[in-house]
Design a protein around this motif. Structure first.
Motif, short mmCIF file in Angstrom:
data_model
loop_
_atom_site.label_atom_id
_atom_site.label_comp_id
_atom_site.label_asym_id
_atom_site.label_seq_id
_atom_site.Cartn_x
_atom_site.Cartn_y
_atom_site.Cartn_z
N ASN A 158 -5.72 0.14 6.67
CA ASN A 158 -7.12 0.08 7.03
C ASN A 158 -7.56 1.28 7.86
O ASN A 158 -8.73 1.66 7.85
CB ASN A 158 -7.40 -1.20 7.82
N GLU A 159 -6.62 1.87 8.58
CA GLU A 159 -6.95 3.00 9.45
C GLU A 159 -6.54 4.34 8.83
O GLU A 159 -6.99 5.39 9.29
CB GLU A 159 -6.27 2.83 10.81
N ARG A 190 -9.07 -8.36 3.09
CA ARG A 190 -8.43 -7.31 2.28
C ARG A 190 -7.62 -7.97 1.18
O ARG A 190 -6.90 -8.94 1.44
CB ARG A 190 -7.54 -6.42 3.15
N THR A 231 -4.84 -6.99 -1.97
CA THR A 231 -3.97 -6.02 -2.64
C THR A 231 -3.59 -6.61 -3.99
O THR A 231 -4.14 -7.63 -4.42
CB THR A 231 -2.71 -5.74 -1.80
N ASP A 285 0.80 -1.23 0.00
CA ASP A 285 0.00 0.00 0.00
C ASP A 285 0.82 1.27 0.00
O ASP A 285 0.25 2.36 -0.03
CB ASP A 285 -0.92 0.00 1.22
N ARG A 288 0.38 -3.99 7.20
CA ARG A 288 0.98 -2.94 8.02
C ARG A 288 2.49 -2.86 7.76
O ARG A 288 3.14 -3.86 7.46
CB ARG A 288 0.71 -3.20 9.51
N ASP A 323 -0.96 1.65 8.95
CA ASP A 323 -2.00 0.65 8.77
C ASP A 323 -2.94 1.17 7.69
O ASP A 323 -3.65 2.17 7.91
CB ASP A 323 -2.76 0.41 10.07
N ARG A 367 -12.22 -9.12 8.92
CA ARG A 367 -11.84 -8.18 7.86
C ARG A 367 -11.11 -8.95 6.76
O ARG A 367 -10.16 -9.70 7.04
CB ARG A 367 -10.95 -7.07 8.39
N ALA A 402 -15.56 -6.03 5.50
CA ALA A 402 -15.55 -6.30 6.94
C ALA A 402 -16.92 -6.76 7.40
O ALA A 402 -17.95 -6.38 6.82
CB ALA A 402 -15.12 -5.06 7.72
N ASN A 433 -11.49 -3.89 0.26
CA ASN A 433 -11.68 -4.18 1.68
C ASN A 433 -13.11 -4.64 1.91
O ASN A 433 -14.04 -4.13 1.24
CB ASN A 433 -11.41 -2.94 2.55
N TRP A 490 -4.13 -12.75 12.20
CA TRP A 490 -4.25 -12.60 10.75
C TRP A 490 -3.45 -13.69 10.02
O TRP A 490 -2.57 -14.33 10.60
CB TRP A 490 -3.74 -11.22 10.31
#
Length: 581
Positions: A327-328, A515, A517, A231, A261, A325, A513, A457, A455, A571
């Motif tokens: 996602n955040e 995700r 990529t 990312d 991350r 991160d 969640r 969730a 994404n 994860w």
């Protein structure tokens, strides 16, 4: 040419005139031969016509009212007497053409004899080759001496002294000839400084070797190739200080933590040379080890602080450890006395991170804290060491402000931005400090590129229906992402095991969640319990304990971490086939 009366007056030498005066003065009457008279004659001057004899050590000193001995003169001492016996090179020239009046034995032994009366341009080619003739012209015009240092002199092949040497030449104005017909001239005096020059060169060569060793060590301890997160786009550069500057302890690193991350690190060990580079290498290795624990940034710095004190209590280091991160959409960071991170928003606004969240590493006795700042898609950030912004003639805040202005206008890839920031801040090969710079971009993806990043969730409310709902949700999402059947089945199996583990050992709230990529599929389950799972060998009779082992077997990688608000996240990742990357 008669220049034997060219003279020099040197303090502290004996005067010959007194002896010459004694030989021409009238004789004095004989003195009594009594013991008292003999002692008196030996201890006092006999008059203006008699040369004095120094008293023996045991004899009494002359009375206080005795006249001091006259200061000797060298009026009768010729240039041959003075210059002919010194080991340095000496030549005397006169007139505007610098015609040769004299060369001493040392000069003739090195370059060969020189005929008197010949212009220096013809008879002293070595001086012309050294560029001394214009300097001698200046000496004649100004009447002031001039010096050139450490000139390399090529010695003729017939000479007995080596092939070349180094000499410092001093050209002094003098009068050559009788006092009534003296001409202005120049005394060329050359002192052999070959040993000093060679010693200095050996010292410089040794310093170069030490610096090259430090630079080699420094570069070998830095990442040879940066990890490239899914990312983020990242680039870094390191530039050692100029040739007269010892290498410091600047370093950077990019560490993928899993689940999308990324940890970003930059630091600076105070001090110079191999020792600072070695401490840097130990700290960088420790950061990578602590990062694998997936701890919050402030806990990583807390561990580093204790390690830095153990490595060398006299070494102080600054460091920033940040975690991104996707996602955040934010950076969580901790700073141990380091310069602030700069973030540029999509609209071009540049923001500074808050003040350091703790003192430099190695000081001990302090609890670091973590802070956050947004890093949304379309944003960029820069981490750097003080060599980029610190200047001797200005406050460091002015340097950071200059970096902000340059960063606001920098465009292009991260590597292009690194190069532009280095140039904008005036960092050259002769910069007096080493520089480390790390630039990252969180790109805003559109078009086909955006189709590769998704994404999804699902909130898990618990109960017996949670696991079936999670499997159905995962199956539908993975099918919509057009994964092959085999990978879709593995994803559903991993989802089922992670959710079952959370239902059995975790507490609400629970969340699933998914995700994807361009390179991997990430499945993550969070819950409110902070007990981290571990892989263990399940016995044949055990009804539980196989979930994490199954995850570790089928997934490319897996892991767990505690979440900032309490609880944990477990994860796993699956590498995508090339057709889906």
């Amino acid at each position: 040419m008669n220049f034997t009366r060219w003279s020099a007056r040197l303090p502290g030498t004996q005067r010959r005139a007194a002896a010459r005066a004694g030989r021409t003065s009238p004789a004095t009457p004989p003195q009594p031969t009594t013991p008292d008279a003999t002692a008196a004659g030996a201890s006092t001057a006999a008059g203006p016509g008699i040369g004095s004899v120094p008293a023996a050590r045991a004899e009494s000193p002359p009375p206080p009212d005795a006249e001091p001995a006259p200061v000797p003169s060298l009026d009768g001492l010729s240039a041959h007497d003075v210059l002919g016996k010194i080991p340095a090179l000496a030549a005397v020239v006169y007139g505007p053409d610098h015609r040769i009046a004299y060369v001493n034995d040392a000069y003739a032994a090195l370059f060969g004899p020189r005929p008197p009366g010949t212009p220096a341009r013809d008879a002293l080619p070595e001086l012309e080759a050294l560029g001394l003739l214009p300097l001698m012209d200046q000496v004649l015009r100004s009447g002031k001496p001039r010096t050139v240092k450490s000139r390399r002199v090529t010695v003729p092949a017939t000479a007995d002294h080596g092939r070349h040497g180094y000499y410092t030449f001093t050209c002094s104005p003098i009068d050559v000839g009788e006092s009534t017909g003296a001409q202005r001239g120049v005394l060329v005096f050359a002192a052999d400084v070959t040993d000093q020059v060679e010693a200095a060169e050996r010292l410089r060569a040794s310093e170069r070797r030490q610096r090259e060793a430090a630079v080699t060590l420094q570069r070998s301890l830095l990442p040879q190739e940066l990890e490239q997160p899914d990312d983020l786009r990242v680039a870094a550069t390191y530039q050692p200080g100029g040739k007269d500057t010892a290498v410091g302890g600047d370093w950077y690193d990019v560490i993928t933590l899993g689940a999308g991350r990324t940890a970003l690190v930059i630091g600076d060990v105070m001090g110079r040379g191999v020792r600072a580079a070695a401490v840097m290498g130990q700290l960088r290795t420790a950061v990578r080890a602590y990062a694998r624990l997936d701890l919050p940034p402030h806990e990583v710095l807390q561990l580093l602080d204790g390690l830095a004190a153990e490595i060398d209590a006299t070494q102080i280091a600054t460091c920033v450890y940040a975690v991104h991160d996707p996602n955040e959409g934010r950076l969580v960071y901790a700073s141990a006395g380091h310069l602030p991170i700069l973030v540029r928003d999509p609209d071009g606004t540049v923001r500074r991170a808050a003040e350091p969240t703790g003192p430099p590493l190695g000081t001990g006795g302090w609890l670091h804290t973590s802070a956050t700042m947004p890093l949304v898609p379309g944003s960029s950030a820069v981490l750097y060491t003080d060599g980029l912004v610190e200047r001797r003639d200005e406050d460091i805040d002015e340097g950071v402000a200059a970096l902000e202005r340059a960063f606001a206008g920098a465009t292009g890839s991260p590597q292009v931005m690194c190069d532009r920031l280095i140039r904008a801040l005036g960092v050259t090969q002769d910069h007096d400090d080493d520089v480390a710079l790390l630039v990252l971009q969180h790109p805003a993806r559109t078009g086909h590129d955006a189709e590769l990043f998704h994404n999804a969730a699902l909130e898990l409310l618990g109960g017996v229906e949670a696991a079936p709902r999670a499997r159905a949700f995962a199956s539908g999402v993975l099918a919509s992402w057009r994964f092959p059947t085999e990978l879709r089945d593995l994803g559903v199996l991993a989802t089922s095991e992670l959710v079952a583990n959370s239902l059995q050992h975790g507490t609400p709230p629970m969340r699933l969640r998914l995700r994807r990529t361009d390179r991997r599929l990430i499945i993550e389950v969070t819950d409110g319990d902070d007990h981290l799972p571990r892989r263990r060998r399940a016995e044949p009779a055990d009804e539980a304990g196989r979930g994490i082992s199954i995850i570790a077997t089928i997934a490319s990688s897996w892991g767990s971490r505690r979440t900032p608000g309490g609880g944990k996240a477990v994860w796993c990742e699956f590498a995508l086939p090339a057709a889906h990357g």
